[in-house]
Design an enzyme around this catalytic site. Structure first.
Site, PDB file in Angstrom:
ATOM      1  N   ASP A  28      -3.810 -10.197  -1.384  1.00  0.00           N
ATOM      2  CA  ASP A  28      -2.762  -9.610  -2.216  1.00  0.00           C
ATOM      3  C   ASP A  28      -2.414 -10.585  -3.353  1.00  0.00           C
ATOM      4  O   ASP A  28      -2.345 -11.793  -3.146  1.00  0.00           O
ATOM      5  CB  ASP A  28      -1.513  -9.326  -1.364  1.00  0.00           C
ATOM      6  N   HIS A  44     -11.364   6.955  -2.336  1.00  0.00           N
ATOM      7  CA  HIS A  44      -9.934   7.126  -2.594  1.00  0.00           C
ATOM      8  C   HIS A  44      -9.279   8.101  -1.609  1.00  0.00           C
ATOM      9  O   HIS A  44      -9.718   9.237  -1.442  1.00  0.00           O
ATOM     10  CB  HIS A  44      -9.694   7.620  -4.024  1.00  0.00           C
ATOM     11  N   ASN A  82       2.655   1.210   3.833  1.00  0.00           N
ATOM     12  CA  ASN A  82       3.797   1.885   3.234  1.00  0.00           C
ATOM     13  C   ASN A  82       3.326   3.268   2.803  1.00  0.00           C
ATOM     14  O   ASN A  82       2.349   3.380   2.061  1.00  0.00           O
ATOM     15  CB  ASN A  82       4.304   1.083   2.028  1.00  0.00           C
ATOM     16  N   GLY A  88       8.107   2.960   0.402  1.00  0.00           N
ATOM     17  CA  GLY A  88       7.966   1.865  -0.565  1.00  0.00           C
ATOM     18  C   GLY A  88       6.552   1.696  -1.092  1.00  0.00           C
ATOM     19  O   GLY A  88       6.190   0.639  -1.593  1.00  0.00           O
ATOM     20  N   HIS A  95      -3.687   1.652   1.732  1.00  0.00           N
ATOM     21  CA  HIS A  95      -3.961   0.247   2.018  1.00  0.00           C
ATOM     22  C   HIS A  95      -3.088  -0.224   3.167  1.00  0.00           C
ATOM     23  O   HIS A  95      -1.945   0.219   3.312  1.00  0.00           O
ATOM     24  CB  HIS A  95      -3.729  -0.636   0.786  1.00  0.00           C
ATOM     25  N   HIS A  97      -1.450  -3.643   4.760  1.00  0.00           N
ATOM     26  CA  HIS A  97      -1.125  -5.046   4.540  1.00  0.00           C
ATOM     27  C   HIS A  97      -1.367  -5.769   5.864  1.00  0.00           C
ATOM     28  O   HIS A  97      -0.797  -5.380   6.881  1.00  0.00           O
ATOM     29  CB  HIS A  97       0.352  -5.218   4.176  1.00  0.00           C
TER      30      HIS A  97
HETATM   31  P1  AMP Z   1       2.541  -1.177  -1.689  1.00  0.00           P
HETATM   32  O1  AMP Z   1       3.909  -1.532  -2.201  1.00  0.00           O
HETATM   33  O2  AMP Z   1       2.479  -1.013  -0.203  1.00  0.00           O
HETATM   34  O3  AMP Z   1       1.936  -0.022  -2.438  1.00  0.00           O
HETATM   35  O4  AMP Z   1       1.648  -2.455  -1.950  1.00  0.00           O
HETATM   36  C1  AMP Z   1       0.912  -2.668  -3.115  1.00  0.00           C
HETATM   37  C2  AMP Z   1       0.448  -4.102  -3.046  1.00  0.00           C
HETATM   38  O5  AMP Z   1      -0.607  -4.267  -3.967  1.00  0.00           O
HETATM   39  C3  AMP Z   1       1.529  -5.121  -3.424  1.00  0.00           C
HETATM   40  O6  AMP Z   1       1.727  -6.023  -2.328  1.00  0.00           O
HETATM   41  C4  AMP Z   1       0.953  -5.825  -4.640  1.00  0.00           C
HETATM   42  O7  AMP Z   1       1.259  -7.193  -4.664  1.00  0.00           O
HETATM   43  C5  AMP Z   1      -0.535  -5.574  -4.482  1.00  0.00           C
HETATM   44  N1  AMP Z   1      -1.342  -5.576  -5.696  1.00  0.00           N
HETATM   45  C6  AMP Z   1      -1.120  -4.882  -6.830  1.00  0.00           C
HETATM   46  N2  AMP Z   1      -2.108  -5.086  -7.709  1.00  0.00           N
HETATM   47  C7  AMP Z   1      -2.998  -5.936  -7.109  1.00  0.00           C
HETATM   48  C8  AMP Z   1      -4.228  -6.531  -7.504  1.00  0.00           C
HETATM   49  N3  AMP Z   1      -4.778  -6.287  -8.705  1.00  0.00           N
HETATM   50  N4  AMP Z   1      -4.854  -7.346  -6.634  1.00  0.00           N
HETATM   51  C9  AMP Z   1      -4.311  -7.599  -5.419  1.00  0.00           C
HETATM   52  N5  AMP Z   1      -3.162  -7.072  -4.995  1.00  0.00           N
HETATM   53  C10 AMP Z   1      -2.498  -6.255  -5.828  1.00  0.00           C
END
Ligand code: AMP
Length: 117
Positions: A28, A44, A82, A88, A95, A97
């Site tokens: 991340d 996707h 999420n 959120g 994805h 985490h």
């Molecule tokens: P969410 O809020 O669950 O949709 O999480 C999206 C996550 O994507 C966040 O933790 C961001 O920090 C991460 N994120 C966004 N753009 C990138 C990127 N280009 N590379 C890696 N992580 C990213």
């Protein structure tokens, strides 16, 4: 095309941890724990609510491999997805985490959890 699809096709760089034909794990950009990796299907899917059991079956094994590769399979980790607005979710490509590398706090509620909705 969504930002994670651009990562999958190489348009946006990423720090890859593990990859297979169908899944990708990468660090991340804004880590919220010593280890903070995102695990995605390459095809996707908007969110968890839309994913098929078949994809999840493959994702399970892949996720376990990621934990082993990161060396947190024995110490433990948290897996979070999420889903949607109230969950959120900011990036509309499914994805998970993977958070670990230290003892995690459990503090998700923005508002008082006992307050009636
Ligand atoms: P969410 O809020 O669950 O949709 O999480 C999206 C996550 O994507 C966040 O933790 C961001 O920090 C991460 N994120 C966004 N753009 C990138 C990127 N280009 N590379 C890696 N992580 C990213």
């Amino acid at each position: 095309m969504c930002i994670f699809c651009k990562i999958v096709n190489g348009e946006i760089p990423n720090n890859t941890v593990h990859e297979s034909d169908h899944f990708l794990a990468f660090h991340d950009l804004y880590p919220k724990a010593p280890v903070h990796v995102l695990i995605i299907p390459k095809n996707h899917v908007d969110c968890f609510q839309d994913v098929s059991p078949e994809t999840m079956a493959g994702l399970t094994e892949f996720t376990q491999e990621v934990a082993t590769k990161l060396g947190i399979d024995k110490t433990g980790y948290r897996l979070v997805t999420n889903n949607g607005k109230d969950g959120g979710q900011e990036v509309d490509h499914l994805h998970f985490h993977m958070l670990g590398g230290g003892k995690l706090v459990w503090d998700h509620h923005h508002e008082d959890p006992h307050k009636s909705l």
